[in-house]
Design a protein around this motif. Sequence first.
Motif, PDB file in Angstrom:
ATOM      1  N   ALA A  93      37.099  44.689  49.894  1.00  0.00           N
ATOM      2  CA  ALA A  93      38.039  43.575  49.865  1.00  0.00           C
ATOM      3  C   ALA A  93      37.964  42.842  51.198  1.00  0.00           C
ATOM      4  N   ILE A  94      37.578  41.578  51.146  1.00  0.00           N
ATOM      5  CA  ILE A  94      37.453  40.759  52.347  1.00  0.00           C
ATOM      6  C   ILE A  94      38.527  39.684  52.286  1.00  0.00           C
ATOM      7  N   THR A  95      39.329  39.590  53.350  1.00  0.00           N
ATOM      8  CA  THR A  95      40.437  38.650  53.392  1.00  0.00           C
ATOM      9  C   THR A  95      40.301  37.715  54.588  1.00  0.00           C
ATOM     10  N   PRO A  96      39.843  36.476  54.386  1.00  0.00           N
ATOM     11  CA  PRO A  96      39.870  35.501  55.483  1.00  0.00           C
ATOM     12  C   PRO A  96      41.325  35.261  55.877  1.00  0.00           C
ATOM     13  N   VAL A 124      37.280  38.865  47.217  1.00  0.00           N
ATOM     14  CA  VAL A 124      37.573  37.984  48.343  1.00  0.00           C
ATOM     15  C   VAL A 124      38.996  37.463  48.159  1.00  0.00           C
ATOM     16  N   ASP A 125      39.900  37.938  49.012  1.00  0.00           N
ATOM     17  CA  ASP A 125      41.308  37.582  48.928  1.00  0.00           C
ATOM     18  C   ASP A 125      41.552  36.288  49.700  1.00  0.00           C
ATOM     19  N   LEU A 126      41.871  35.220  48.982  1.00  0.00           N
ATOM     20  CA  LEU A 126      42.016  33.890  49.579  1.00  0.00           C
ATOM     21  C   LEU A 126      43.467  33.468  49.767  1.00  0.00           C
ATOM     22  N   HIS A 127      44.399  34.405  49.790  1.00  0.00           N
ATOM     23  CA  HIS A 127      45.814  34.032  49.856  1.00  0.00           C
ATOM     24  C   HIS A 127      46.169  33.257  51.131  1.00  0.00           C
ATOM     25  N   LEU A 156      37.327  36.344  43.113  1.00  0.00           N
ATOM     26  CA  LEU A 156      38.240  35.710  44.059  1.00  0.00           C
ATOM     27  C   LEU A 156      39.672  36.083  43.701  1.00  0.00           C
ATOM     28  N   VAL A 157      40.469  36.321  44.733  1.00  0.00           N
ATOM     29  CA  VAL A 157      41.857  36.732  44.543  1.00  0.00           C
ATOM     30  C   VAL A 157      42.786  35.698  45.182  1.00  0.00           C
ATOM     31  N   ALA A 158      43.813  35.303  44.451  1.00  0.00           N
ATOM     32  CA  ALA A 158      44.871  34.413  44.933  1.00  0.00           C
ATOM     33  C   ALA A 158      44.371  33.111  45.556  1.00  0.00           C
ATOM     34  N   PRO A 159      43.447  32.382  44.901  1.00  0.00           N
ATOM     35  CA  PRO A 159      43.038  31.090  45.471  1.00  0.00           C
ATOM     36  C   PRO A 159      44.184  30.092  45.393  1.00  0.00           C
ATOM     37  N   SER A 160      44.327  29.265  46.423  1.00  0.00           N
ATOM     38  CA  SER A 160      45.379  28.249  46.440  1.00  0.00           C
ATOM     39  C   SER A 160      45.076  27.173  45.402  1.00  0.00           C
ATOM     40  N   VAL A 175      32.378  30.016  37.055  1.00  0.00           N
ATOM     41  CA  VAL A 175      31.426  30.934  37.681  1.00  0.00           C
ATOM     42  C   VAL A 175      32.162  32.112  38.312  1.00  0.00           C
ATOM     43  N   PHE A 176      33.257  31.816  39.010  1.00  0.00           N
ATOM     44  CA  PHE A 176      34.024  32.859  39.689  1.00  0.00           C
ATOM     45  C   PHE A 176      35.183  33.320  38.818  1.00  0.00           C
ATOM     46  N   ARG A 177      35.302  34.626  38.664  1.00  0.00           N
ATOM     47  CA  ARG A 177      36.490  35.182  38.023  1.00  0.00           C
ATOM     48  C   ARG A 177      37.572  35.238  39.098  1.00  0.00           C
ATOM     49  N   THR A 178      38.800  34.848  38.748  1.00  0.00           N
ATOM     50  CA  THR A 178      39.882  34.838  39.723  1.00  0.00           C
ATOM     51  C   THR A 178      41.039  35.703  39.241  1.00  0.00           C
TER      52      THR A 178
END
Length: 196
Positions: A93-96, A124-127, A156-160, A175-178
């Motif tokens: 799990a990578i969280t920017p 990839v947690d984008l919260h 991708l997780v929690a995209p804005s 393409v990306f599952r969210t």
Amino acid sequence: MTVVPGAEGAAVLICDTCGGHDSTVDVTRDRDLVWPVVTALGWTGSAFATGPHRCPRCNEVPGTARWEPREHHPASHSASYDLRTHDDVDAAAITPLADLDAVLAERLRDDLMHAATAHRHVLVDLHAVHFIDSAALGLLVRARQEAKQHGATFDLVAPSRFVRAVLHTMRLDSVFRTFPDMQSAVDTVAAADGRW
């Protein structure tokens, strides 16, 4: 990346408030300077493609401040990203921890590509990401391709709302599952592996 280049000199304006977009923008004269086109359509915001923009509908909402032109300031990268592993499901799990621009994309490139080759699942947690630029979007696409070549999933997780609008505009939303949050993502990949 609130203005995304399109075909034949067109571009797409994305509203930073509601995520709505206008694909009729013609910026053939100068792809960086969009203020004359933006104001002609009733939008407010930055004079440049990389700044914030607000659509006419959001400008009419009572009690909301209008966005005035200003320079986009790069994200602070003092605490650029967090990397954790979920060993029970072989997931990274990578969280920017800031907006995902070219600087942060370069910093997390090696870990992201390594995760794509070393783990069964990459999340990839984008919260914390409210802005994503083309360099960062390109990195996500390349990392997903790398994961796919190694038989791994890349989600991708929690995209804005803004990130979802960019994905939709670039035709990457299919393409990306969210997932709405990390727990639902972990539960889904664990179920796919037959662990739960």
